[in-house]
Design an enzyme around this catalytic site. Structure first.
Site, PDB file in Angstrom:
ATOM      1  N   HIS A 287       0.825  -1.211   0.000  1.00 54.53           N
ATOM      2  CA  HIS A 287       0.000   0.000   0.000  1.00 54.53           C
ATOM      3  C   HIS A 287       0.859   1.260   0.000  1.00 54.53           C
ATOM      4  O   HIS A 287       0.365   2.342   0.326  1.00 54.53           O
ATOM      5  CB  HIS A 287      -0.888   0.029   1.246  1.00 54.53           C
ATOM      6  CG  HIS A 287      -1.810  -1.129   1.379  1.00 54.53           C
ATOM      7  ND1 HIS A 287      -2.826  -1.363   0.494  1.00 54.53           N
ATOM      8  CD2 HIS A 287      -1.875  -2.121   2.303  1.00 54.53           C
ATOM      9  CE1 HIS A 287      -3.488  -2.455   0.870  1.00 54.53           C
ATOM     10  NE2 HIS A 287      -2.928  -2.941   1.951  1.00 54.53           N
TER      11      HIS A 287
ATOM     12  N   HIS B  94      -7.843  -3.996  -0.468  1.00 58.24           N
ATOM     13  CA  HIS B  94      -7.202  -5.190  -1.010  1.00 58.24           C
ATOM     14  C   HIS B  94      -8.046  -5.795  -2.117  1.00 58.24           C
ATOM     15  O   HIS B  94      -7.852  -6.944  -2.505  1.00 58.24           O
ATOM     16  CB  HIS B  94      -6.993  -6.247   0.077  1.00 58.24           C
ATOM     17  CG  HIS B  94      -6.364  -5.705   1.305  1.00 58.24           C
ATOM     18  ND1 HIS B  94      -7.086  -5.131   2.317  1.00 58.24           N
ATOM     19  CD2 HIS B  94      -5.054  -5.608   1.665  1.00 58.24           C
ATOM     20  CE1 HIS B  94      -6.253  -4.723   3.257  1.00 58.24           C
ATOM     21  NE2 HIS B  94      -5.024  -4.989   2.885  1.00 58.24           N
TER      22      HIS B  94
END
Lengths: 339, 339
Positions: free
Chosen positions: A64, A226
């Site tokens: 991320h 995700h």
């Protein structure tokens, strides 16, 4: 299906190499802990002359970037613990980081509300408790699409992490006690709401495969960080209509009432153009004007990404004078420098 | 072929809407000039009490956001003039911006070295000259892949724009004369070198088509900021090998000699993951260590994009004490805030 093309070395090494590159990008302001994927502020607060500071530990799965690892620095986190791609960091690493940054005043954990992170940060805190270190948690639950408001503990943390970590960083820098830093950070978390839209999926480096498929004319509102399913898969419409739909979910949720003031974050999930985010910003501001909500500060860019996912999220943080003070306080790190 | 999926309104309006969104994202620190796509600092230097400041005007085609429009602000540009997507701004807009920001000390132009920009900025300067405004230019020619060193005037401007504008912003803020601000900025430009690698193309919003095609296992070294052909189309290799090849082109070009100190910029062209840039950073630092070159400051992220092109560029700026001072001076804008 062809692997998504990326410029990598051995895919087994992506996290180790990413963490190494991040520390080097910090120009000496962070270091890597021996034996753990933990990025620590350098010099530490104590080394910089600030004794007994409340520690701030952040972290979560890798993939991320620039969050969380890019938020270690002055006015931000004392350390970030980095899991494997989209996987929680280990309790051992969390405990080791906690011991490294504790200076007697205890440590605040800020992380996204995912089952694996909750479990491992709790186990890390327990291990740290054995060493008589006091720990408190703020779990970020800003994604309004993840669960209804009545089940807020089922909501996930997405880009709102940025605002909560920023405020926690300032609070931990200036508050005398862990409880006071926790109180301010928990208020920031409670006042933060986000929603995302995905245009195309990101892929996991090891497999090279996108985490989901969308049709050539489809978008998904409420997609998680995700690739968790969202609330509506639909034909792509004009930007203004997409933003209107997202704002209609966001504004009543807290709610953000007429007369309140917010910080606004438009977060690029990866591959969208800045143009699309700026075009969205016009309409977001139109919706906020209509709702009588003022904007104190705007952040726009890449903060919490999902690899090369295309799309963006909109985050609103409702401010009061205290939160505004901590949001505006100086900060310096690889991913966020202000003031 | 399917249009590249983006969240837009009418594609004829992308530039107008982007500029509008950018001004709103600046939280009151910029405004749009009446009748032109020119973003102006607000309050102006004069309004903020700095009389007779040398003006700094930057600009170029749109589609590369956050550059140049995101670099208007304190310690940076006084105005940015925005052309259509990948097209030079009009002489009229350049002249109007010049008149708006001139406060008697003249105006410095900083822009990328493209035929259309050179022609239009020269015509803008001529129009401004009719109003007795003195103008000087620094054209950024950092792309080592665009032409051999002997024909440096044929080289294009890519991400090195960031460093040159940053230093120009500080110089124009602190120097008494246009000539002195020009001297420092020209030195920064002369000391800057970049090279890019493309993994996949970006598309133009109006057509929705990628500007070129690469095979599923191909990359191109030296690709320009609009998809201009590079120096080598080749099979994708390990990240370290790609970086080694780029550094081998970059280091001897200036040259960056043993013992010198640089600022390093790793610029995301759009859709690459931050992970890839950080992985590249390790190897870049390894190459610089081997060459005996020190790094004073690292910038890593999205500065000059080519829509959703995947890939990145590496920029080195050789520093002396004067350039370091101006690079490190405080700056605040939508795209770049430091100090």
């Amino acid at each position: 299906m062809q692997r998504v093309k990326k410029i990598l070395n051995d895919t087994a090494d992506v996290v180790a190499e990413t963490v190494e590159g991040l520390v080097l990008a910090s120009d000496g302001t962070t270091r890597l802990m021996d034996g753990h994927r933990v990025i620590v502020r350098q010099p530490s607060a104590r080394e910089a002359g600030r004794k007994g500071k409340v520690g701030l530990l952040v972290g979560g799965g890798s993939g991320h970037e620039p969050l969380f690892s890019g938020l270690v620095g002055q006015g931000l986190a004392d350390a970030a613990v980095c899991g494997n791609v989209f996987a929680a960091p280990s309790p051992d690493a969390i405990a080791a980081a906690t011991q490294d940054i504790d200076d007697g005043a205890g440590v605040l954990y800020v992380y996204g509300n995912y089952a694996g992170d909750v479990m491992n940060f709790d186990m890390g805190a327990e291990l740290a408790g054995d060493e008589d270190i006091t720990v408190r948690n703020v779990r970020v639950r800003d994604d309004v699409a993840a669960a209804p408001k009545e089940r807020i503990d089922d909501r996930r943390g997405i880009a709102g992490d940025l605002f909560v970590v920023k405020i926690a960083g300032s609070a931990c820098e200036s508050c005398d006690t862990l409880d006071e830093a926790w109180r301010i950070t928990a208020k920031a978390e409670a006042n933060t709401r986000s929603i995302g839209v995905a245009v195309s999926a990101g892929s996991i480096p090891e497999t090279g495969k996108p985490t989901f498929e969308l049709g050539d004319d489809e978008i998904e509102i409420g997609m998680g960080a995700h690739g968790e399913p969202g609330v509506s898969r639909q034909k792509i419409g004009p930007a203004d209509a997409v933003v209107d739909q997202m704002m209609a979910a966001l504004l009543p949720d807290l709610p953000f009432e007429r007369g309140c003031e917010v910080a606004l974050l438009i977060n690029n999930l990866g591959a969208s153009t800045m143009m699309e985010l700026l075009i969205a910003n016009r309409r977001i501001r139109h919706c906020l004007d209509q709702a009588g909500v003022g904007v104190h500060r705007t952040e726009i860019g890449h903060f919490l990404t999902t690899q090369e996912m295309a799309g963006y999220s909109i985050t609103l943080l409702k401010l009061d004078d205290e939160l505004k003070h901590h949001l505006d306080a100086p900060a310096r790190s690889v991913a966020y420098s202000r003031g």
